[in-house]
Design an enzyme around this catalytic site. Structure first.
Site, short mmCIF file in Angstrom:
data_model
loop_
_atom_site.label_atom_id
_atom_site.label_comp_id
_atom_site.label_asym_id
_atom_site.label_seq_id
_atom_site.Cartn_x
_atom_site.Cartn_y
_atom_site.Cartn_z
CG HIS A 101 36.52 32.98 38.34
ND1 HIS A 101 36.97 33.28 37.04
CD2 HIS A 101 36.31 34.33 38.96
CE1 HIS A 101 36.94 34.70 36.71
NE2 HIS A 101 36.51 35.23 37.92
CG MET A 114 43.52 30.37 30.05
SD MET A 114 42.60 31.38 31.03
CE MET A 114 42.55 32.75 30.73
C1 GRF Z 1 44.49 31.06 38.50
O1 GRF Z 1 44.44 32.22 38.84
C2 GRF Z 1 42.78 30.37 38.19
O2 GRF Z 1 42.22 30.81 39.18
C3 GRF Z 1 42.76 31.00 36.82
O3 GRF Z 1 43.63 30.95 36.05
C4 GRF Z 1 44.92 30.97 36.82
C5 GRF Z 1 45.64 29.65 36.46
O4 GRF Z 1 46.80 29.54 37.20
N1 GRF Z 1 41.39 30.18 36.01
P1 GRF Z 1 47.78 28.12 37.28
O5 GRF Z 1 47.86 27.94 35.74
O6 GRF Z 1 46.97 27.06 38.12
O7 GRF Z 1 48.98 28.39 37.92
#
Ligand code: GRF
Length: 194
Positions: free
Chosen positions: A112, A93
């Protein structure tokens, strides 16, 4: 078969990371997890990676004065586990600067939760619902300096159902994300090995 080596970057629960690690544990999967790096010390994914016997590192962005300083240490950390063939952003993030993105041109991918180029950015599911869309999905794409942009590698679609909330939609999409990410790594491994 020589496996490509992955650096997986996370910020949270790491379910996409877990799916990749599980795939990497299969002898015929063309990739191995070299390192999992989180920018958040409390990311749940770190424990999961350790439990799976994968090396982990924390590069806490709050410890650095600038994005460039953070990214310099991120790059150094990745290179400690060289050779790294592909950086996989999996719920990572932090916005990355063009300087860092260019270091990994054609070697960094992201997932995404929308059908890009639609619904870039955050709160995708709420926006999809507000627009009354009947279909959404997820996209694995190469990372370029513009956020949530770059050539698409894999896309998977899911229906929007009556009564969906952002949470129900997120859950339905997440189940597809895991398979999409694994498929994208297979495709790239074939490209890199070919
Ligand atoms: C997922 O929905 C991905 O698409 C987005 O952030 C979320 C991450 O989930 N970029 P995780 O940490 O892989 O469970």
């Amino acid at each position: 078969m020589k496996k490509i080596r992955l650096a997986i970057l996370i910020s949270g629960r790491g379910s996409n990371m877990e799916a990749l690690i599980q795939a990497c544990a299969q002898p015929d999967f063309p990739a191995e997890a070299a390192i999992v790096i989180s920018n958040r010390p409390d990311a749940g994914g770190i424990e999961k990676a350790e439990a799976a016997g994968i090396k982990t590192a924390i590069v806490d962005h709050r410890q650095y004065q600038s994005r460039a300083a953070f990214e310099a240490v991120l790059q150094e950390t990745i290179l400690k586990f060289a050779p790294v063939d592909l950086v996989c952003l999996a719920g990572f993030m932090r916005v990355l600067t063009p300087g860092f993105v260019n270091l990994w041109e054609d070697r960094m991918i992201n997932i995404h939760p929308s059908l890009l180029p639609d619904y870039k950015g955050l709160d995708t599911h709420a926006r999809v619902l507000a627009d009354g869309k009947t279909e959404t999905g997820c996209t694995v794409h190469y990372v370029v300096p513009e956020m949530d942009d770059g050539p698409v590698i894999v896309q998977r679609r899911v229906p929007v159902l009556a009564g969906d909330t952002p949470d129900t939609l997120a859950t339905r999409i997440l189940a597809e994300e895991h398979g999409a990410y694994i498929e994208a790594v297979r495709i790239i491994a074939a490209r890199l090995q070919g």
